[in-house]
Design an enzyme around this catalytic site. Structure first.
Site, PDB file in Angstrom:
ATOM      1  N   LEU A 255       0.820  -1.202   0.000  1.00 41.52           N
ATOM      2  CA  LEU A 255       0.000   0.000   0.000  1.00 41.52           C
ATOM      3  C   LEU A 255       0.863   1.265   0.000  1.00 41.52           C
ATOM      4  O   LEU A 255       1.699   1.450   0.889  1.00 41.52           O
ATOM      5  CB  LEU A 255      -0.934   0.008   1.217  1.00 41.52           C
ATOM      6  N   ASP A 256       0.638   2.116  -1.012  1.00 42.29           N
ATOM      7  CA  ASP A 256       1.314   3.409  -1.120  1.00 42.29           C
ATOM      8  C   ASP A 256       2.835   3.290  -1.127  1.00 42.29           C
ATOM      9  O   ASP A 256       3.554   4.185  -0.662  1.00 42.29           O
ATOM     10  CB  ASP A 256       0.878   4.345   0.026  1.00 42.29           C
ATOM     11  N   GLU A 257       3.346   2.180  -1.646  1.00 39.94           N
ATOM     12  CA  GLU A 257       4.791   1.955  -1.677  1.00 39.94           C
ATOM     13  C   GLU A 257       5.344   1.836  -3.100  1.00 39.94           C
ATOM     14  O   GLU A 257       6.536   1.613  -3.277  1.00 39.94           O
ATOM     15  CB  GLU A 257       5.136   0.667  -0.900  1.00 39.94           C
TER      16      GLU A 257
END
Length: 312
Positions: A255-257
């Protein structure tokens, strides 16, 4: 006799002119050159640029733009070349296939400026979808939005305004697998090349992220890696930030990486409330997302592990 000779000479000259004109008219004109964009990556070593430029020259290609970068950390070389050539794609791809083993090239070739078939996912916020659709229509953003998919119906009137087909695909914990299967079905049926998460407030599964790897761009309403997850502007306000930002990145299972393509910021101070940050942030979000989508569609973004090389 002098007038007769002159007349004959004039007739002969006129006859030759007519003959020459007919010959030119019947001669097939050369096809207009195609504007191509070539991107490639490979282990860095001497001779790559020379070999690529030589290949294009052998196929009557004229380079109009060239950028390259050697990454000392990864040991990889990256290159983006725009060129014109009046040759068929098959001829170019055959030549590139023959060159690839020599350098371990991974390459792509496309017509420069060709609109990339794009599917936009949204939930209820309209600013990013509206901005992309407007730029497609008015600023030659090289995408073709073939559909809008949403887990709500709020965006349907906006999609209709721009003449874009709208698909309502509700998502709950019980229907998530079916919803993602429907999304993949649309990607296949519509020949989608790029998926844009324009404030789509759903987390994609690991399987879907792997299936669409390198083809999904998300706009996160925060300056990653800070303030991940939900309510980032409230998190930023709580920390008293002086800059708010937005991050456009490729989507991965983390997530969001995912690899970051573009970021933008806006300066704020202590007088700004959460609502102010949200309003300012929406403008930052649409700008960052539009640039990331444009660069992807123009083949200016190359993946370098968990980072990106962006040839602007």
């Amino acid at each position: 006799m002098r007038p007769i000779v002159s007349a004959v000479r004039r007739v002969g000259l006129l006859s030759g002119l007519v003959s020459h004109t007919v010959t030119l008219a019947n001669h097939p004109t050369a096809p207009d050159p195609t504007h191509w964009v070539l991107t490639l990556s490979c282990p860095d070593r001497p001779g790559i640029v020379h070999a690529v430029a030589g290949l294009l020259a052998e196929h009557r290609g004229n380079i109009t733009e060239s950028q390259q970068f050697g990454d000392e950390l990864s040991g990889l070389f990256f290159m983006r070349v725009q060129f014109t050539a009046s040759v068929a794609r098959d001829e170019l791809t055959t030549a590139l296939d023959a060159l690839a083993p020599r350098f371990g090239l991974q390459w792509t070739l496309d017509v420069a400026g060709r609109p990339v078939r794009t599917l936009v996912l949204g939930s209820t916020a309209a600013h990013c979808l509206n901005d992309l659709a407007f730029r497609q229509r008015s600023e030659n953003l090289p995408i073709d939005i073939v559909a809008v998919v949403s887990n709500h119906t709020v965006l349907e009137p906006l999609a209709q305004f721009y003449g874009i087909p709208f698909h309502h695909v509700p998502v709950t914990a019980a229907t998530k697998a079916a919803a993602e299967a429907r999304l993949l079905q649309l990607v296949e049926e519509l020949d989608v090349e790029l998926v844009v998460l324009a404030r789509y407030m759903q987390i994609l599964s690991d399987d879907l992220c792997r299936e669409l790897s390198g083809r999904v761009i998300n706009i996160h309403h925060s300056f990653l890696p800070s303030f991940k997850g939900a309510r980032p502007y409230a998190q930023a306000h709580d920390r008293g930030v002086k800059l708010i930002g937005a991050t456009a990145h490729y989507v991965t299972g983390d997530l969001d990486e995912g690899p970051i393509i573009e970021q933008d910021v806006e300066r704020v101070d202590h007088s700004r409330g959460v609502e102010d940050l949200v309003a300012l942030g929406q403008d930052v979000e649409r700008r960052a997302l539009a640039r990331a989508v444009r660069w992807h569609a123009e083949h200016r973004v190359l993946l370098d592990g968990h980072r990106t090389i962006v040839f602007r």
